[in-house]
Design an enzyme around this catalytic site. Structure first.
Site, mmCIF file in Angstrom:
data_model
loop_
_atom_site.group_PDB
_atom_site.id
_atom_site.type_symbol
_atom_site.label_atom_id
_atom_site.label_comp_id
_atom_site.label_asym_id
_atom_site.label_seq_id
_atom_site.Cartn_x
_atom_site.Cartn_y
_atom_site.Cartn_z
ATOM 1 N N ASP A 7 -61.681 7.952 -25.639
ATOM 2 C CA ASP A 7 -62.400 9.116 -25.416
ATOM 3 C C ASP A 7 -63.056 8.539 -23.797
ATOM 4 O O ASP A 7 -63.720 7.806 -23.705
ATOM 5 C CB ASP A 7 -63.864 9.075 -25.989
ATOM 6 N N GLU A 68 -57.946 11.969 -24.984
ATOM 7 C CA GLU A 68 -58.547 13.211 -24.843
ATOM 8 C C GLU A 68 -58.036 13.915 -23.557
ATOM 9 O O GLU A 68 -58.002 13.444 -22.531
ATOM 10 C CB GLU A 68 -59.960 13.093 -24.809
ATOM 11 N N ASP A 141 -69.451 8.561 -27.926
ATOM 12 C CA ASP A 141 -68.078 8.165 -27.430
ATOM 13 C C ASP A 141 -67.188 7.418 -28.225
ATOM 14 O O ASP A 141 -66.221 7.441 -28.310
ATOM 15 C CB ASP A 141 -68.349 7.084 -25.977
#
EC number: 3.1.21.10
Length: 204
Positions: A7, A68, A141
């Protein structure tokens, strides 16, 4: 199959490592948040995050790195930081010859919760259920990185028969979404993800 999910973020970068099995169950291997100071020079921050990611890649030796996918935000500085860390992560994966999977936040949410607009607590709750964790992974996160890894692993499992291993080790007394999924076809979340994927292809 071992998946390392990232992330990306400049101040906090979540890194989660998950083993995904042929029965679509999953096991937590490791989760970390690589942090940098907002007052540090940009090049030092990028180096610190890159070193942290690469250390975890070398320690756990994943088959796939899932990141991501960057999308537009109102906060330009935030999206620039995300894009910069994404680039650092992709270079590290390429240097090691690893496969890379890119997923949007809505794809990840649909995969693990069955709803592409789920909030962060809903994602964390489902990640904990899937991995059989006693507590929700924090901060966000960390749970987002684990969700990315799960999403990438399930996608790989649905695109080819059999991933690594046959079945995850059993944890006594822990109920998870994976238990119901074993040998029973796609879970509800996986089915929703497949539907979202088909709809996305239909719009191309």
């Amino acid at each position: 199959m071992r998946i390392l999910g990232i992330d990306p973020g400049l101040t906090r970068c979540g890194v989660g490592v998950v083993d995904v099995y042929a029965d679509r169950s999953a096991r937590l291997v490791d989760v970390q948040v690589v942090r940098t100071s907002p007052t540090a020079e940009l090049h030092h921050r990028l180096l610190a995050v890159g070193d942290g990611i690469e250390e975890l890649v070398d320690r756990h030796r994943p088959s796939v790195v899932a990141v991501e996918r960057v999308f537009a935000q109102d906060n330009l500085s935030t999206v620039m930081g995300v894009a910069q860390i994404t680039g650092v992560a992709l270079v590290g994966a390429a240097r090691r010859g690893l496969d890379v999977a890119l997923h949007t936040p809505s794809e990840v949410k649909a995969a693990v919760t069955g709803y592409g607009q789920a909030d962060k607590r809903q994602v964390a709750t489902m990640v904990a259920r899937i991995l059989g964790l006693d507590e929700l992974p924090t901060p966000a996160d960390a749970s987002d990185a684990l969700a990315l890894a799960i999403c990438a692993g399930w996608r790989a499992g649905m695109s080819r028969a059999g991933i690594a291993g046959t079945q995850a080790p059993t944890r006594t007394g822990v109920a998870s979404a994976a238990d119901a999924a074993a040998g029973a076809g796609p879970t509800a979340a996986q089915a929703a993800w497949l539907a979202a994927e088909r709809a996305q292809r239909g719009r191309r």
